[in-house]
Design a protein around this motif. Sequence first.
Motif, PDB file in Angstrom:
ATOM      1  N   GLY A   1       0.826  -1.133   0.106  1.00  0.00           N
ATOM      2  CA  GLY A   1       0.028  -0.009  -0.011  1.00  0.00           C
ATOM      3  C   GLY A   1       0.702   1.278   0.071  1.00  0.00           C
ATOM      4  N   ILE A   2       2.264   1.071  -0.177  1.00  0.00           N
ATOM      5  CA  ILE A   2       3.069   2.392  -0.280  1.00  0.00           C
ATOM      6  C   ILE A   2       3.952   2.124  -1.297  1.00  0.00           C
ATOM      7  CG2 ILE A   2       4.493   3.682   1.067  1.00  0.00           C
ATOM      8  CD1 ILE A   2       3.456   2.455   3.773  1.00  0.00           C
ATOM      9  N   LEU A   3       4.093   3.292  -2.068  1.00  0.00           N
ATOM     10  CA  LEU A   3       5.026   3.452  -3.375  1.00  0.00           C
ATOM     11  C   LEU A   3       5.572   4.937  -2.998  1.00  0.00           C
ATOM     12  CD1 LEU A   3       2.721   2.317  -6.143  1.00  0.00           C
ATOM     13  CD2 LEU A   3       4.776   1.145  -5.263  1.00  0.00           C
ATOM     14  N   ALA A   4       7.052   4.920  -3.084  1.00  0.00           N
ATOM     15  CA  ALA A   4       7.803   6.036  -3.073  1.00  0.00           C
ATOM     16  C   ALA A   4       7.678   6.657  -1.726  1.00  0.00           C
ATOM     17  CB  ALA A   4       7.584   7.138  -4.286  1.00  0.00           C
ATOM     18  N   GLY A   5       7.381   6.019  -0.551  1.00  0.00           N
ATOM     19  CA  GLY A   5       6.872   6.204   0.643  1.00  0.00           C
ATOM     20  C   GLY A   5       5.739   7.214   0.987  1.00  0.00           C
ATOM     21  N   ILE A   6       4.740   7.158  -0.249  1.00  0.00           N
ATOM     22  CA  ILE A   6       3.655   7.769  -0.114  1.00  0.00           C
ATOM     23  C   ILE A   6       2.295   6.610  -0.410  1.00  0.00           C
ATOM     24  CG2 ILE A   6       2.242   9.333  -1.318  1.00  0.00           C
ATOM     25  CD1 ILE A   6       4.667  10.804  -1.997  1.00  0.00           C
ATOM     26  N   SER A   7       1.392   6.780   0.359  1.00  0.00           N
ATOM     27  CA  SER A   7       0.400   5.607   0.416  1.00  0.00           C
ATOM     28  C   SER A   7      -0.413   5.624  -0.856  1.00  0.00           C
ATOM     29  CB  SER A   7      -0.645   5.783   1.440  1.00  0.00           C
ATOM     30  OG  SER A   7      -1.225   7.179   1.332  1.00  0.00           O
ATOM     31  N   ASN A   8      -0.794   4.612  -1.234  1.00  0.00           N
ATOM     32  CA  ASN A   8      -1.425   4.320  -2.695  1.00  0.00           C
ATOM     33  C   ASN A   8      -3.096   4.098  -2.772  1.00  0.00           C
ATOM     34  OD1 ASN A   8      -1.756   1.868  -2.247  1.00  0.00           O
ATOM     35  ND2 ASN A   8       0.024   1.161  -3.676  1.00  0.00           N
ATOM     36  N   GLY A   9      -3.433   4.052  -1.537  1.00  0.00           N
ATOM     37  CA  GLY A   9      -4.884   3.744  -1.557  1.00  0.00           C
ATOM     38  C   GLY A   9      -5.211   2.239  -1.177  1.00  0.00           C
ATOM     39  N   ASP A  10      -4.319   1.432  -1.482  1.00  0.00           N
ATOM     40  CA  ASP A  10      -4.701  -0.138  -1.074  1.00  0.00           C
ATOM     41  C   ASP A  10      -4.131  -0.001   0.292  1.00  0.00           C
ATOM     42  OD1 ASP A  10      -5.109  -0.939  -3.515  1.00  0.00           O
ATOM     43  OD2 ASP A  10      -3.233  -2.114  -3.756  1.00  0.00           O
ATOM     44  N   PRO A  11      -4.519  -1.330   0.898  1.00  0.00           N
ATOM     45  CA  PRO A  11      -4.326  -1.527   2.276  1.00  0.00           C
ATOM     46  C   PRO A  11      -3.057  -1.644   2.592  1.00  0.00           C
ATOM     47  CG  PRO A  11      -6.064  -3.376   1.465  1.00  0.00           C
ATOM     48  CD  PRO A  11      -5.321  -2.483   0.312  1.00  0.00           C
ATOM     49  N   ILE A  12      -2.886  -0.809   3.844  1.00  0.00           N
ATOM     50  CA  ILE A  12      -0.980  -0.672   4.298  1.00  0.00           C
ATOM     51  C   ILE A  12      -0.817  -2.085   5.056  1.00  0.00           C
ATOM     52  CG2 ILE A  12       0.388   0.519   5.775  1.00  0.00           C
ATOM     53  CD1 ILE A  12      -1.258   2.974   4.619  1.00  0.00           C
ATOM     54  N   VAL A  13       0.068  -2.734   4.706  1.00  0.00           N
ATOM     55  CA  VAL A  13       0.308  -4.187   5.376  1.00  0.00           C
ATOM     56  C   VAL A  13       1.861  -4.232   5.948  1.00  0.00           C
ATOM     57  CG1 VAL A  13       0.385  -6.570   4.862  1.00  0.00           C
ATOM     58  CG2 VAL A  13      -1.205  -5.129   3.801  1.00  0.00           C
ATOM     59  N   ALA A  14       1.789  -4.470   7.102  1.00  0.00           N
ATOM     60  CA  ALA A  14       3.221  -4.729   7.871  1.00  0.00           C
ATOM     61  C   ALA A  14       3.220  -5.921   8.711  1.00  0.00           C
ATOM     62  CB  ALA A  14       3.380  -3.532   8.492  1.00  0.00           C
ATOM     63  N   ARG A  15       4.206  -6.684   8.462  1.00  0.00           N
ATOM     64  CA  ARG A  15       4.432  -7.872   9.414  1.00  0.00           C
ATOM     65  C   ARG A  15       5.497  -7.394  10.560  1.00  0.00           C
ATOM     66  NH1 ARG A  15       3.815  -9.447   4.695  1.00  0.00           N
ATOM     67  NH2 ARG A  15       5.972  -9.493   4.231  1.00  0.00           N
ATOM     68  N   VAL A  16       5.216  -7.938  11.801  1.00  0.00           N
ATOM     69  CA  VAL A  16       6.005  -7.581  13.165  1.00  0.00           C
ATOM     70  C   VAL A  16       6.504  -8.891  13.550  1.00  0.00           C
ATOM     71  CG1 VAL A  16       6.411  -6.243  15.005  1.00  0.00           C
ATOM     72  CG2 VAL A  16       4.596  -5.362  13.378  1.00  0.00           C
ATOM     73  N   HIS A  17       8.157  -8.807  13.576  1.00  0.00           N
ATOM     74  CA  HIS A  17       8.529 -10.082  14.160  1.00  0.00           C
ATOM     75  C   HIS A  17       8.928  -9.955  15.684  1.00  0.00           C
ATOM     76  CE1 HIS A  17       9.092 -12.200  10.259  1.00  0.00           C
ATOM     77  NE2 HIS A  17       9.075 -11.053   9.643  1.00  0.00           N
ATOM     78  N   VAL A  18       8.201 -10.506  16.392  1.00  0.00           N
ATOM     79  CA  VAL A  18       8.592 -10.353  17.823  1.00  0.00           C
ATOM     80  C   VAL A  18       9.592 -11.256  18.407  1.00  0.00           C
ATOM     81  CG1 VAL A  18       7.190 -10.108  19.914  1.00  0.00           C
ATOM     82  CG2 VAL A  18       6.404  -9.579  17.956  1.00  0.00           C
ATOM     83  N   LYS A  19      10.522 -11.061  19.471  1.00  0.00           N
ATOM     84  CA  LYS A  19      11.197 -11.799  20.092  1.00  0.00           C
ATOM     85  C   LYS A  19      11.008 -12.502  21.176  1.00  0.00           C
ATOM     86  CE  LYS A  19      13.538  -8.973  23.611  1.00  0.00           C
ATOM     87  NZ  LYS A  19      14.918  -8.579  24.044  1.00  0.00           N
ATOM     88  N   PRO A  20      11.086 -13.545  21.669  1.00  0.00           N
ATOM     89  CA  PRO A  20      10.677 -14.478  23.061  1.00  0.00           C
ATOM     90  C   PRO A  20      10.754 -13.374  24.077  1.00  0.00           C
ATOM     91  CG  PRO A  20      12.305 -15.885  21.682  1.00  0.00           C
ATOM     92  CD  PRO A  20      12.441 -14.515  21.142  1.00  0.00           C
ATOM     93  N   ILE A  21      10.086 -13.678  25.120  1.00  0.00           N
ATOM     94  CA  ILE A  21      10.037 -12.807  26.433  1.00  0.00           C
ATOM     95  C   ILE A  21      11.554 -13.084  26.985  1.00  0.00           C
ATOM     96  CG2 ILE A  21       9.068 -12.607  28.559  1.00  0.00           C
ATOM     97  CD1 ILE A  21       7.500 -11.214  26.799  1.00  0.00           C
TER      98      ILE A  21
END
Length: 348
Positions: free
Chosen positions: A273-293
Amino acid sequence: MAGSSFGKVFQVSTWGESHGPGLGVVVQGCPPGITLNEAVLQKALDKRKPGKGSTSTRRKEPDRAEILSGVFEGVTTGTPISIMIRNRDARSRDYHKNAAVFRPGHGDITYQAKYGVRDWRGGGRASARETAARVAAGAVAQAILDTHGIIIKSMTLALGGVAIDKMDTDPVTNRLECPDSVALEKMETRISYVKKQGDSLGGVVGVTAINAPAGLGDPVFDKLDADIAKALMSIGAVKAVEIGAGCRAATLTGYENNDPITVGGFASNNSGGILAGISNGDPIVARVHVKPIPSISKPQQTVDQDGGETTLSTTGRHDISAIPRINPVCRAMLALVIADHLLRQRCV
């Protein structure tokens, strides 16, 4: 302490420690006339508060939000919004015996190096409890997004090495926010086994903004994806963030990675959902990788403040995994970025 504020037009500054009297946030830049009350904040806070689910600490905190300023008769006034969350169930005595020992995986040793003093009661500012203030601020941001029809969603994509394979259940309704019923049961089995070993687990959270308009984000250093990555990486347990195809994009050809443009919009969403740092109107999608406690009961090698070698077995009340309590924190941080850029766009 520097580094406790985030955002430009919509700015938040969090304060407080895990075992102090309380913690909170000051929100500046919220427009007037936005519907907001403590019930709105509480709905968000209830999703991350401790004491719920198989992965959670036994610490029982009501996490009751108190709005101290910036709201009158149920709407924002345009002045700074101050929110406080009091600590009710802190047990500092659990940490006293290891007060002079550096806990592996924690910020004890780096806080000592930077400040020459540290709060050993649960990590002080480095504690994950600080994220309660972020969730409260995120609820304010979401109140702004609601007026634009922008929805923030999250789900657990992996936990303890168990990844989802399908989406056959509503992640909002189950205990781990997992959309795959088979993976959900495998995750619970994995949690039970690792918990008995005195260890902990990490995982991956997917977070998405739906209906964000095209045009959000500023070129070069204030790209929307750069700010999203910083916001999510600022969460203590997060070690990596992907946008769209993310790391997989490095394995694709340009033809495979580019999203074809049709009269009806983009045919795919490898860009997240982001091109050249600017939103393009599509869903903005991120995946977040989390370490163990890092707080585990298995003995670990470490040193104390005098440089002496020792072993440490962490006692007290700790999560087995940051997931799913980190999920609403991820939603909050994405909401803060979108709200900030939405208000920045008004200034263009």
